[in-house]
Design a protein around this motif. Structure first.
Motif, short mmCIF file in Angstrom:
data_model
loop_
_atom_site.label_atom_id
_atom_site.label_comp_id
_atom_site.label_asym_id
_atom_site.label_seq_id
_atom_site.Cartn_x
_atom_site.Cartn_y
_atom_site.Cartn_z
N ALA A 190 0.82 -1.20 0.00
CA ALA A 190 0.00 0.00 0.00
C ALA A 190 0.86 1.26 0.00
CB ALA A 190 -0.94 0.00 1.20
N SER A 191 1.95 1.25 0.76
CA SER A 191 2.81 2.44 0.79
C SER A 191 3.52 2.63 -0.54
CB SER A 191 3.81 2.37 1.94
OG SER A 191 4.75 1.35 1.74
N LEU A 192 3.91 1.55 -1.19
CA LEU A 192 4.53 1.69 -2.52
C LEU A 192 3.52 2.16 -3.56
CD1 LEU A 192 6.94 -1.37 -2.72
CD2 LEU A 192 7.52 1.04 -2.51
N VAL A 223 3.89 5.62 -5.64
CA VAL A 223 3.80 5.71 -7.11
C VAL A 223 2.73 6.73 -7.51
CG1 VAL A 223 3.14 4.42 -9.18
CG2 VAL A 223 4.73 3.42 -7.55
N GLY A 224 1.59 6.70 -6.81
CA GLY A 224 0.53 7.67 -7.11
C GLY A 224 0.97 9.10 -6.85
N LEU A 225 1.63 9.36 -5.72
CA LEU A 225 2.12 10.70 -5.41
C LEU A 225 3.18 11.16 -6.41
CD1 LEU A 225 2.38 10.62 -1.51
CD2 LEU A 225 0.86 12.03 -2.89
N GLY A 271 2.80 14.34 -8.82
CA GLY A 271 3.85 15.35 -8.81
C GLY A 271 4.44 15.57 -10.18
N GLY A 272 4.67 14.51 -10.92
CA GLY A 272 5.20 14.63 -12.28
C GLY A 272 4.23 15.33 -13.21
N LEU A 281 6.76 14.74 -4.66
CA LEU A 281 7.83 13.78 -4.95
C LEU A 281 8.60 13.42 -3.69
CD1 LEU A 281 9.07 15.23 -8.35
CD2 LEU A 281 7.78 13.12 -7.98
N ALA A 282 8.81 14.39 -2.81
CA ALA A 282 9.48 14.09 -1.54
C ALA A 282 8.62 13.19 -0.67
CB ALA A 282 9.82 15.39 -0.81
N CYS A 283 7.31 13.41 -0.68
CA CYS A 283 6.39 12.52 0.05
C CYS A 283 6.47 11.10 -0.49
CB CYS A 283 4.96 13.03 -0.03
SG CYS A 283 4.61 14.48 0.96
N ALA A 284 6.53 10.98 -1.80
CA ALA A 284 6.64 9.66 -2.42
C ALA A 284 7.94 8.99 -2.02
CB ALA A 284 6.55 9.79 -3.94
#
Length: 130
Positions: free
Chosen positions: A8-10, A14-16, A20-21, A64-67
């Motif tokens: 779930a965290s991965l 990926v979603g974050l 961000g991208g 991106l930093a959150c990801a």
């Protein structure tokens, strides 16, 4: 149970990273068009740049930093605390940029207060000192 949390965290990372991208590409598309592009891709960038000026690039960087924090192991609480504390400088920089570049008549309420109390350049210097 541990595998489910890791998956779930991965997935969230990926979603974050994807959001961000997309926001970064949207900001670049909006700025490359000279601020007048109304395409679907540039719409989020137009919103972010209108709201935060140049500080808008912090939003994709923050996501991106959150990801990265979600995907990294072992989890470090200090990284999360540093990321959370970066919100205040972001808001201060955004207000300083809006105080410097926005017209007083069409400015946001916080910018109007800064302009009324301090003026344009003293207001920016005050915010820079924070």
């Amino acid at each position: 149970m541990k595998g489910d949390v890791r998956t779930a965290s991965l997935a969230a990372a990926v979603g974050l990273a994807a959001v961000g991208g997309v926001l970064c590409v949207s900001l670049v598309a909006y700025l490359r068009s000279g601020g007048g592009d109304s395409t679907f891709l540039a719409a989020p960038g137009a919103f972010l740049f209108t709201a935060f000026q140049g500080a808008a690039f912090f939003v994709p960087a923050y996501l991106l930093a959150c990801a990265w924090i979600l995907a990294s192991r072992p989890f470090a609480g200090g990284d999360l605390m540093a990321l959370t504390l970066m919100i205040l400088p972001f808001l201060t920089a955004a207000l300083a940029l809006k105080t410097l570049f926005e017209e007083a008549e069409t400015a946001a309420p916080a910018t109007q207060v800064m302009l009324a109390v301090f003026g344009r350049f003293p207001g920016v210097l005050f915010l820079a000192a924070l």
